[in-house]
Design an enzyme around this catalytic site. Structure first.
Site, mmCIF file in Angstrom:
data_model
loop_
_atom_site.group_PDB
_atom_site.id
_atom_site.type_symbol
_atom_site.label_atom_id
_atom_site.label_comp_id
_atom_site.label_asym_id
_atom_site.label_seq_id
_atom_site.Cartn_x
_atom_site.Cartn_y
_atom_site.Cartn_z
ATOM 1 N N LYS A 166 0.977 -1.286 -0.016
ATOM 2 C CA LYS A 166 0.151 0.017 0.102
ATOM 3 C C LYS A 166 0.938 1.340 0.001
ATOM 4 O O LYS A 166 1.618 1.472 1.003
ATOM 5 C CB LYS A 166 -0.989 0.036 1.359
ATOM 6 C CG LYS A 166 -1.799 1.246 1.454
ATOM 7 C CD LYS A 166 -2.689 1.128 2.563
ATOM 8 C CE LYS A 166 -3.532 2.379 2.597
ATOM 9 N NZ LYS A 166 -4.555 2.468 3.816
ATOM 10 N N LYS B 59 -2.146 -1.478 -3.761
ATOM 11 C CA LYS B 59 -2.980 -0.488 -3.668
ATOM 12 C C LYS B 59 -2.236 0.961 -3.770
ATOM 13 O O LYS B 59 -1.362 0.925 -3.070
ATOM 14 C CB LYS B 59 -3.659 -0.202 -2.419
ATOM 15 C CG LYS B 59 -4.557 0.888 -2.062
ATOM 16 C CD LYS B 59 -5.283 0.738 -0.986
ATOM 17 C CE LYS B 59 -6.075 1.938 -0.293
ATOM 18 N NZ LYS B 59 -6.421 2.134 1.109
#
Ligand code: PBG
Length: 322
Positions: free
Chosen positions: A195, A248
């Protein structure tokens, strides 16, 4: 083999040929729909920076789900907007918390729908950071237990899978441990493994009312310049027990999705985040692009890069389209 012996246009000449040689498909099973749940009843509040995305009270989520499930939705991920926030995010781990209550209700009426819960402190902390803060530092090890307790409370409420998004080191292992200790060894963990500290999260922070009140998230989320580091993060999470690994954002990180898919033998999820959604919506509203076609192309590119699962605010629209 060169032109004119080989002519790539031969298999592109009409729909039937194109259908015959198509390599990638979007499938109704691919999508997870993120939902923002708030306390109260009969609330449906549009998020300014995310057209057609709302904060819902649980009763309205149930209403919304009815038609979504009819159109083929199999899974949602819940984000909570809690009653109160404090420095340790305690409202995130209580039995009567907003995500816990909503999970219970959803499972009561739609028992087969997969309910995933986002596990993180930032929605519940007064300072908006994803961990415990001391002297303006985000503490790692002190945060782990709080995350584990939050994950456990979600699962006790009926969550089918938990998704830690905080990026603290060691949290997947800690969550696996507490779930197993409490007999939840069949509950998978979908880890937000790679992320990035991304500006594409802007609209989400409006939606979840969770912008950091000081500083940024760069001491825990990843540097956008790094890809080998993403592979280390994924490897660690798998060692700690992650069942599904996530990259992400998605669109600016297709190379990461591709590498993770090819290197590791785990289902790969990709989060088509708020900013990616809002850009398309905005340009669509202005009439500058064909919103539906660009949505389709974007989601297909994420799948083609290697994602098995796509978390997207477009779930509703794409389910109607395919
Ligand atoms: C919470 C969390 C964030 C997102 C998912 N979980 C925001 C953040 O890290 O600031 C972003 C999702 C999106 O932008 O759609 N840690």
């Amino acid at each position: 083999m060169y032109f004119p012996i080989y002519r790539p246009r031969r298999t592109r000449q009409n729909n039937f040929f194109r259908d015959l040689v198509r390599e990638t498909y979007l499938n109704k099973n691919d999508f997870v729909y993120p939902l923002f749940v708030c306390p109260g009843s009969n609330i449906k509040k549009e998020i300014k920076s995310m057209p057609d995305v709302f904060q819902y009270s649980t009763d309205n989520i149930l209403r919304e789900l009815e038609s979504l499930i009819k159109s083929g939705l199999k899974s949602v991920i819940l984000f909570g907007i809690p009653e109160y926030k404090d420095p340790t995010g305690s409202s995130g781990a209580i039995n009567k918390g907003v995500v816990q209550e909503c999970t219970r209700e959803i499972k009561k009426y739609f028992s087969e729908l997969i309910v995933i819960t986002d596990v993180c402190l930032c929605e519940y902390t007064s300072h908006g950071h994803c961990g415990v803060v001391k002297d303006s530092k985000i503490l790692n090890d002190e945060t782990l237990e709080l995350l584990a307790l939050q994950a456990l409370s979600h699962v006790e409420a009926g969550a089918d899978m938990v998704a830690p998004s905080d990026m603290m080191d060691g949290r997947v292992g800690e969550i696996r441990k507490i779930l197993d200790k409490n007999g939840f060894f069949n509950i998978p963990i979908m880890a937000y493994s790679a992320k990035y500290a991304s500006s594409f999260y802007g609209p989400f922070r409006d939606a979840a009312e969770s912008p950091p009140q000081f500083g940024d998230r760069k001491s825990y989320q990843m540097d956008m310049a790094n890809s080998r580091e993403a592979l280390r993060e994924v490897e660690l999470d798998i060692q700690e027990g992650a069942d599904i690994v996530m990259v992400k954002p998605a669109l600016s990180y297709l190379d990461i999705i591709y590498q993770v898919k090819n290197k590791f033998n785990r289902p790969v999820a990709a989060y088509n985040v708020s900013g990616e959604y809002s850009m398309i919506k905005a340009a669509g509203k202005l009439g500058w692009i064909d919103e539906k076609q660009v949505m389709y192309e974007t989601l297909l590119s994420i799948k083609r890069a290697g994602a098995d699962i796509i978390l997207t605010y477009f779930a509703k629209d794409i389910l109607k389209m395919i």
